[in-house]
Design a protein around this motif. Structure first.
Motif, short mmCIF file in Angstrom:
data_model
loop_
_atom_site.label_atom_id
_atom_site.label_comp_id
_atom_site.label_asym_id
_atom_site.label_seq_id
_atom_site.Cartn_x
_atom_site.Cartn_y
_atom_site.Cartn_z
N SER A 132 40.03 107.39 34.84
CA SER A 132 40.13 106.09 35.50
C SER A 132 39.57 104.98 34.61
O SER A 132 40.16 103.90 34.50
N LEU A 133 38.45 105.23 33.96
CA LEU A 133 37.83 104.23 33.10
C LEU A 133 38.72 103.86 31.93
O LEU A 133 38.92 102.68 31.62
N LEU A 134 39.29 104.86 31.26
CA LEU A 134 40.14 104.60 30.11
C LEU A 134 41.40 103.83 30.50
O LEU A 134 41.78 102.86 29.84
N GLU A 135 42.04 104.26 31.59
CA GLU A 135 43.27 103.59 32.02
C GLU A 135 42.99 102.16 32.49
O GLU A 135 43.70 101.22 32.14
N ASN A 136 41.93 102.00 33.28
CA ASN A 136 41.62 100.69 33.82
C ASN A 136 41.01 99.76 32.78
O ASN A 136 40.98 98.54 33.00
N GLY A 137 40.56 100.31 31.65
CA GLY A 137 40.16 99.44 30.55
C GLY A 137 41.32 98.55 30.14
O GLY A 137 41.14 97.36 29.85
N ALA A 146 48.94 97.93 26.21
CA ALA A 146 48.56 99.33 26.32
C ALA A 146 48.47 99.99 24.96
O ALA A 146 47.55 100.77 24.69
N ARG A 147 49.39 99.67 24.08
CA ARG A 147 49.37 100.29 22.76
C ARG A 147 48.26 99.71 21.88
O ARG A 147 47.70 100.42 21.05
N LEU A 148 47.95 98.45 22.08
CA LEU A 148 46.80 97.88 21.37
C LEU A 148 45.49 98.46 21.90
O LEU A 148 44.54 98.68 21.14
N THR A 149 45.44 98.72 23.19
CA THR A 149 44.27 99.38 23.77
C THR A 149 44.11 100.78 23.20
O THR A 149 43.01 101.19 22.81
N ALA A 150 45.21 101.53 23.15
CA ALA A 150 45.17 102.87 22.58
C ALA A 150 44.70 102.83 21.13
O ALA A 150 43.89 103.66 20.70
N LEU A 151 45.20 101.86 20.37
CA LEU A 151 44.78 101.72 18.97
C LEU A 151 43.30 101.40 18.88
O LEU A 151 42.59 101.92 18.00
N ASP A 196 54.28 110.37 33.00
CA ASP A 196 55.31 109.57 33.66
C ASP A 196 55.19 108.10 33.30
O ASP A 196 56.19 107.42 33.09
N SER A 197 53.97 107.60 33.26
CA SER A 197 53.76 106.18 32.96
C SER A 197 53.90 105.93 31.47
O SER A 197 53.22 106.57 30.65
N PRO A 198 54.78 105.00 31.06
CA PRO A 198 54.96 104.74 29.63
C PRO A 198 53.76 104.04 29.01
O PRO A 198 53.64 104.02 27.78
N ASN A 199 52.86 103.50 29.82
CA ASN A 199 51.71 102.78 29.29
C ASN A 199 50.40 103.54 29.47
O ASN A 199 49.54 103.51 28.59
N ALA A 200 50.24 104.21 30.60
CA ALA A 200 49.02 105.00 30.81
C ALA A 200 48.95 106.17 29.84
O ALA A 200 47.86 106.55 29.39
N GLY A 201 50.10 106.73 29.49
CA GLY A 201 50.12 107.87 28.57
C GLY A 201 49.44 107.58 27.24
O GLY A 201 48.50 108.29 26.85
N PRO A 202 49.87 106.56 26.50
CA PRO A 202 49.21 106.25 25.22
C PRO A 202 47.74 105.92 25.38
O PRO A 202 46.91 106.36 24.57
N VAL A 203 47.40 105.13 26.40
CA VAL A 203 46.00 104.72 26.59
C VAL A 203 45.11 105.93 26.83
O VAL A 203 44.05 106.10 26.20
#
Length: 296
Positions: A132-137, A195-200, A223-230
């Protein structure tokens, strides 16, 4: 703009979320009213409801901004950010978890996740909290900062309202599948780059090679294209194993793995809190550097 961003972050850190009369609570009430009046299980009415909910407020923000750019930017970004609140929720889970008070930790994590928490062990609580913390970041911090950097305070407002509608309407259920599809797709679009900048950011501030490898191999499975990378990059950056089985509304769901390494414990959750906080300061630093370079 960087000074306004810093001021908003410091204001969020000092005050946290408004305890009474928070604008997003009022917006949520408006969204619930619109959904009750307009939901006809139709993509068209869902799109119109989205425009009616978001459009007037963003237009008003753009109209007011020229009158007092700094003040409008600071106030709007402050209300869009949830960094302090996110950290406080996570710390409220860490404390009982480290003290061995598992019932209290389960209760606290149940406030921020939708899975069932009554039978989670220490690792299960830490895993749910880390995810939850990583995704909601991304949702509560970095997405708002990205759109603030592009469009100022109105951009942060646009992102936060769109994200709120996705959380309320963006479900694949009989009630929301068509009505909420516009909200879900627009949130996906607004979140794609942040999301991809967050993952980076997570990767750069953690175990970089492992985070990038997890992002590349595991993110497509979500399933989520943005939660997955993050979440994949965040789990890899921490060197822990997230994902896997979880119970939602009485049904066991086996989700793809995230990261690699041991199951998380309380100390790993504290490292996740530090990772999100450090990423926030990294974003502010980069914003100052880019602005300085553009005006050099």
């Amino acid at each position: 703009m960087p000074l306004a961003a810093l001021a908003a972050v410091l204001l969020d850190r000092a005050l946290g979320e408004v305890s009474r009369w928070h604008p997003l609570v009022g917006f949520g009430n408006l969204a619930a009213w619109l959904e009750g009046k307009m939901n006809r299980n139709s993509l068209l009415t869902g799109s119109l409801a989205w425009l009616l909910a978001v459009g007037p407020w963003v237009a008003l923000a753009f109209a007011l901004r020229p009158l007092a750019p700094f003040a409008v930017d600071v106030v709007l970004l402050y209300f869009a950010l949830g960094a302090q609140s996110l950290g406080e929720h996570a710390e409220a889970i860490v404390a009982p978890l480290q003290a061995g008070d598992l019932p209290a930790a389960r209760q606290r994590v149940g406030w921020i996740v939708s899975r069932e928490t009554a039978t989670l062990d220490e690792s299960g609580v830490a895993k749910a909290a880390c995810e939850s913390l990583l995704e909601n970041g991304n949702d509560a911090i970095f997405g708002a900062l990205f759109w603030f950097a592009l469009l100022g305070g109105p951009g942060a407002l646009l992102f936060r309202l769109a994200n709120t509608l996705d959380a309320m309407w963006g479900y694949r259920t009989e009630r929301y599948n068509l009505f909420g599809r516009c909200a879900a797709r627009l949130d996906d679009a607004l979140n794609y780059i942040p999301a991809r900048l967050t993952a980076l950011s997570y990767a750069l501030l953690g175990k970089t090679c492992l985070a990038l490898a997890c992002w590349r191999s595991q993110a497509p499975g979500w399933d989520s294209p943005n939660a997955g990378p993050v979440m994949a990059a965040g789990a890899g950056a921490l060197g822990v194993a997230l994902g896997g089985a979880a119970v939602y509304h009485g049904e066991l769901e086996v989700r793809p793995p995230l990261g690699t390494g041991p199951a998380p414990v309380a100390s790993d959750l504290r490292r996740a809190i530090s990772l999100v906080k450090n990423s926030l300061w990294l974003w502010l630093t980069v914003l100052f550097i880019i602005t300085g370079a553009l005006h050099a």
